[in-house]
Motif scaffolding. Structure first.
Motif, PDB file in Angstrom:
ATOM      1  N   PHE A 199       0.072 -18.243  -4.473  1.00  0.00           N
ATOM      2  CA  PHE A 199       0.812 -17.419  -5.421  1.00  0.00           C
ATOM      3  C   PHE A 199      -0.077 -16.297  -5.934  1.00  0.00           C
ATOM      4  CE2 PHE A 199       3.223 -21.320  -5.438  1.00  0.00           C
ATOM      5  CZ  PHE A 199       4.537 -20.874  -5.509  1.00  0.00           C
ATOM      6  N   ASP A 200       0.564 -15.182  -6.275  1.00  0.00           N
ATOM      7  CA  ASP A 200      -0.130 -14.010  -6.774  1.00  0.00           C
ATOM      8  C   ASP A 200      -0.613 -14.234  -8.211  1.00  0.00           C
ATOM      9  OD1 ASP A 200       0.341 -12.711  -4.395  1.00  0.00           O
ATOM     10  OD2 ASP A 200       2.250 -11.862  -5.087  1.00  0.00           O
ATOM     11  N   PRO A 201      -1.573 -13.428  -8.683  1.00  0.00           N
ATOM     12  CA  PRO A 201      -2.081 -13.616 -10.053  1.00  0.00           C
ATOM     13  C   PRO A 201      -1.052 -13.363 -11.144  1.00  0.00           C
ATOM     14  CG  PRO A 201      -3.635 -12.354  -8.727  1.00  0.00           C
ATOM     15  CD  PRO A 201      -2.389 -12.460  -7.919  1.00  0.00           C
ATOM     16  N   HIS A 202      -0.004 -12.567 -10.859  1.00  0.00           N
ATOM     17  CA  HIS A 202       0.965 -12.271 -11.910  1.00  0.00           C
ATOM     18  C   HIS A 202       1.971 -13.406 -12.117  1.00  0.00           C
ATOM     19  CE1 HIS A 202       3.011 -10.973  -8.192  1.00  0.00           C
ATOM     20  NE2 HIS A 202       4.118 -11.338  -8.808  1.00  0.00           N
ATOM     21  N   VAL A 203       1.898 -14.469 -11.334  1.00  0.00           N
ATOM     22  CA  VAL A 203       2.777 -15.627 -11.515  1.00  0.00           C
ATOM     23  C   VAL A 203       2.143 -16.543 -12.565  1.00  0.00           C
ATOM     24  CG1 VAL A 203       3.833 -17.623 -10.410  1.00  0.00           C
ATOM     25  CG2 VAL A 203       3.632 -15.465  -9.158  1.00  0.00           C
ATOM     26  N   GLU A 204       2.818 -16.701 -13.704  1.00  0.00           N
ATOM     27  CA  GLU A 204       2.281 -17.495 -14.802  1.00  0.00           C
ATOM     28  C   GLU A 204       2.651 -18.972 -14.706  1.00  0.00           C
ATOM     29  OE1 GLU A 204       3.388 -15.798 -18.505  1.00  0.00           O
ATOM     30  OE2 GLU A 204       2.086 -14.034 -18.278  1.00  0.00           O
ATOM     31  N   SER A 205       3.767 -19.295 -14.091  1.00  0.00           N
ATOM     32  CA  SER A 205       4.178 -20.691 -13.939  1.00  0.00           C
ATOM     33  C   SER A 205       4.970 -20.836 -12.651  1.00  0.00           C
ATOM     34  CB  SER A 205       5.008 -21.166 -15.140  1.00  0.00           C
ATOM     35  OG  SER A 205       6.159 -20.360 -15.298  1.00  0.00           O
ATOM     36  N   ILE A 206       4.932 -22.061 -12.100  1.00  0.00           N
ATOM     37  CA  ILE A 206       5.522 -22.350 -10.802  1.00  0.00           C
ATOM     38  C   ILE A 206       6.466 -23.536 -10.947  1.00  0.00           C
ATOM     39  CG2 ILE A 206       5.015 -22.979  -8.409  1.00  0.00           C
ATOM     40  CD1 ILE A 206       2.179 -21.845  -8.908  1.00  0.00           C
ATOM     41  N   GLN A 207       7.618 -23.460 -10.303  1.00  0.00           N
ATOM     42  CA  GLN A 207       8.598 -24.545 -10.317  1.00  0.00           C
ATOM     43  C   GLN A 207       8.628 -25.221  -8.960  1.00  0.00           C
ATOM     44  OE1 GLN A 207      12.606 -23.154 -10.930  1.00  0.00           O
ATOM     45  NE2 GLN A 207      12.252 -21.246  -9.809  1.00  0.00           N
ATOM     46  N   ILE A 208       8.726 -26.559  -9.004  1.00  0.00           N
ATOM     47  CA  ILE A 208       8.692 -27.365  -7.785  1.00  0.00           C
ATOM     48  C   ILE A 208       9.815 -28.392  -7.860  1.00  0.00           C
ATOM     49  CG2 ILE A 208       7.321 -28.946  -6.370  1.00  0.00           C
ATOM     50  CD1 ILE A 208       4.829 -27.668  -7.570  1.00  0.00           C
ATOM     51  N   LEU A 209      10.559 -28.526  -6.778  1.00  0.00           N
ATOM     52  CA  LEU A 209      11.630 -29.510  -6.670  1.00  0.00           C
ATOM     53  C   LEU A 209      11.427 -30.301  -5.393  1.00  0.00           C
ATOM     54  CD1 LEU A 209      14.331 -30.765  -7.554  1.00  0.00           C
ATOM     55  CD2 LEU A 209      15.492 -28.922  -6.321  1.00  0.00           C
ATOM     56  N   LEU A 210      11.306 -31.622  -5.530  1.00  0.00           N
ATOM     57  CA  LEU A 210      11.143 -32.523  -4.394  1.00  0.00           C
ATOM     58  C   LEU A 210      12.313 -33.496  -4.364  1.00  0.00           C
ATOM     59  CD1 LEU A 210       7.335 -33.426  -4.607  1.00  0.00           C
ATOM     60  CD2 LEU A 210       8.412 -31.554  -3.346  1.00  0.00           C
ATOM     61  N   LYS A 211      12.873 -33.718  -3.166  1.00  0.00           N
ATOM     62  CA  LYS A 211      13.975 -34.655  -3.021  1.00  0.00           C
ATOM     63  C   LYS A 211      14.036 -35.129  -1.579  1.00  0.00           C
ATOM     64  CE  LYS A 211      17.343 -30.928  -2.374  1.00  0.00           C
ATOM     65  NZ  LYS A 211      18.635 -30.340  -2.864  1.00  0.00           N
ATOM     66  N   THR A 212      14.842 -36.159  -1.361  1.00  0.00           N
ATOM     67  CA  THR A 212      15.063 -36.696  -0.023  1.00  0.00           C
ATOM     68  C   THR A 212      16.567 -36.847   0.200  1.00  0.00           C
ATOM     69  OG1 THR A 212      14.959 -39.009  -0.744  1.00  0.00           O
ATOM     70  CG2 THR A 212      12.869 -37.953  -0.165  1.00  0.00           C
TER      71      THR A 212
END
Length: 310
Positions: A199-212
């Motif tokens: 991710f680039d430096p201007h990204v302050e937070s990241i969202q992650i979704l895991l599923k099956t």
């Protein structure tokens, strides 16, 4: 027979006036309903309700509630000392989604988070490690269908490393996060494989979704900043990745942030991962995010283009 019926009817007509002798209808009393006695507070509340102006038909809609990834939870912070356990019980079956926020005052965070659904039944559990619980608080959402459910948070760190926990029921309407605008769409990660997302430096937070697709989910999520420099690690297990998917928001201050997701299950249990930026910095360019280092020469700030020559 007809003569006997006629005689019986005639006798009833003769005896009817005598049956009502001595009984007179009392018309002197008037029965009226008494008005209800309301207190002064009730009268004041009714008057305020009647005087309250109604919004116009074309008035804008009310502001939407805070998003799932918001760190401004309304529930009170509960301090969990090192080596202790705290539980939050939700007896209502209407609670189908719970937000978990863990943070510290700048110290490391090491905790176990479990979802209890009945005696000896733990369908969802995770192990969380954070290098700095103030810069990178843990913020995740756990699905809690078919209550009652209990969230258990255990601080497995030492006594010198307390943490603050906020557990709050959130609305289960709508999808988890803003998956429509993610950078890396749903990607299948086979058992034993891993994927990395820079991710680039201007990204302050990241969202992650895991599923099956309904199979168990075993994964490890790592936030790296530099070669093998783990800033945050989440090891999770979910009994049913379709019924109880995992969603989290990871803070990513600074530059060089990389998300590494490892499917720790065997090859028979693949998972689907969606990862993308959740919050973008308001800075216009990368140069504006560079630090200004002081302590050179007369103590003033060092220009960005200054080259000491050594």
């Amino acid at each position: 027979l007809s003569i006997m019926k006629f005689v019986a009817a005639l006798s009833l007509l003769v005896l009817a006036p005598s049956c009502t002798d001595g009984f007179t209808i009392n018309t002197s009393k008037a029965y009226a309903l008494k008005p209800l006695s309301l207190s002064e507070k009730t009268h004041a509340a009714m008057e305020r309700a009647l005087q309250r102006p109604r919004p116009p038909a074309n008035a804008p809609a009310a502001a939407a509630p805070a998003s799932i990834g918001s760190l401004t939870a309304k529930s009170p912070e509960v301090t969990v000392q090192g080596g202790s356990l705290k539980t939050w019980a939700f007896s209502s079956p209407a609670v189908e989604r719970v937000q978990v926020v863990l943070k510290t005052e700048g110290r490391p965070l090491d905790a176990d988070v479990e979802l209890w659904a009945g005696p000896d039944n733990t369908p969802h559990k995770m192990r969380v490690y954070i290098e700095n619980g103030s810069d990178r608080p843990f913020n995740a959402v756990m699905e809690t269908p078919r209550g009652p459910n209990t969230i258990a948070v255990r601080n497995i760190g030492q006594l010198e490393f307390p943490m603050a926990a906020q557990i709050e029921a959130v609305s289960a309407a709508g999808p988890l996060g803003d998956m429509a605008n993610i950078d890396h769409g749903p990607m299948t990660i086979q058992g034993g494989a891993l994927r990395t997302y820079p991710f680039d430096p201007h990204v302050e937070s990241i969202q992650i979704l895991l599923k099956t697709d309904g199979r168990p989910l075993n994964a490890r999520i790592e936030l790296l900043q530099g070669p093998n420099n783990n800033k945050q690690v989440i090891e999770l297990y979910t009994e049913d990745g379709l019924d109880r998917p995992f969603f989290c928001v990871l803070e990513s201050p600074g530059s060089g942030n990389v998300i590494r997701i490892v499917n720790t299950a065997t090859v028979e249990f693949p998972l689907t991962c969606s990862c993308g930026a959740y919050k973008i910095s308001e800075k216009a360019s990368f140069e504006e995010m560079q630090p200004v280092i002081s302590g050179y020469g007369n103590g003033g700030p060092m220009p960005r283009a200054f080259n000491p020559g050594f």
